[in-house]
Write a protein that holds these residues in place. Structure first.
Motif, PDB file in Angstrom:
ATOM      1  N   THR A  57      -2.848   4.370   4.348  1.00 23.12           N
ATOM      2  CA  THR A  57      -2.157   4.152   3.074  1.00 23.12           C
ATOM      3  C   THR A  57      -0.950   3.219   3.228  1.00 23.12           C
ATOM      4  N   THR A  58      -0.801   2.625   4.416  1.00 17.01           N
ATOM      5  CA  THR A  58       0.332   1.747   4.698  1.00 17.01           C
ATOM      6  C   THR A  58      -0.076   0.296   4.487  1.00 17.01           C
ATOM      7  N   THR A  59       0.668  -0.402   3.663  1.00 18.87           N
ATOM      8  CA  THR A  59       0.293  -1.783   3.349  1.00 18.87           C
ATOM      9  C   THR A  59       0.594  -2.746   4.489  1.00 18.87           C
ATOM     10  N   GLU A  60       1.736  -2.605   5.141  1.00 18.68           N
ATOM     11  CA  GLU A  60       2.087  -3.541   6.205  1.00 18.68           C
ATOM     12  C   GLU A  60       2.754  -2.803   7.357  1.00 18.68           C
ATOM     13  N   GLU A  62       4.680  -3.570  10.659  1.00 18.99           N
ATOM     14  CA  GLU A  62       5.351  -4.714  11.269  1.00 18.99           C
ATOM     15  C   GLU A  62       5.882  -4.430  12.668  1.00 18.99           C
ATOM     16  N   THR A  72      -2.111  -4.879   8.334  1.00 17.16           N
ATOM     17  CA  THR A  72      -2.198  -3.770   7.384  1.00 17.16           C
ATOM     18  C   THR A  72      -2.637  -2.509   8.123  1.00 17.16           C
ATOM     19  N   ASN A  75      -6.466  -2.173   8.422  1.00  9.42           N
ATOM     20  CA  ASN A  75      -7.013  -3.133   9.387  1.00  9.42           C
ATOM     21  C   ASN A  75      -6.746  -2.666  10.822  1.00  9.42           C
TER      22      ASN A  75
END
Length: 121
Positions: A57-60, A62, A72, A75
């Motif tokens: 559920t984490t978009t990015e 880093e 992502t 991914n």
């Protein structure tokens, strides 16, 4: 390799069963696979969230090593899943319902099957 269901004796006992499929679960599967332990993983289905854990559920992301531009969460989890499979992990997308640690080998029951294991992560 993996124990066969319904066998008798030690032949039907898994070396390692991993419960959960976030970064820690997939990392355990990769290392156990590299050690030729033929890990069996229960990724989960609904009880603890989606397979892949919170990163799904984490978009990015880093701050994960090896991805200087970020990646992502889904991914990253897909890449870790592929690597676990590459090293021989057998993945079941099922929820574990019970684990009996009072007996050896341990008994793990999911929504679809019951397995015995020498170790559980």
């Amino acid at each position: 390799l993996h124990a066969s269901a319904g066998g008798v004796g030690d032949a039907d006992v898994e070396n390692v069963v991993i419960i959960g499929s976030g970064p820690a679960g997939y990392t355990a599967a990769i290392y156990a696979g590299r050690a030729a332990l033929a890990p069996l993983m229960f990724e989960g289905l609904t009880a603890g969230g989606v397979p892949g854990g919170q990163l799904m559920t984490t978009t990015e992301v880093e701050n994960f090593p090896g991805f200087p531009e970020g990646i992502t969460g889904p991914n990253l989890m897909d890449k870790m899943r592929q690597q676990a499979e590459r090293w021989g992990a057998l993945l079941h997308t099922e929820d574990v319902e019970t684990v009996d640690f009072s007996v050896r080998p341990f008994v793990i029951t999911s929504t679809e099957r019951t397995v015995r294991a020498h170790s559980v992560i």
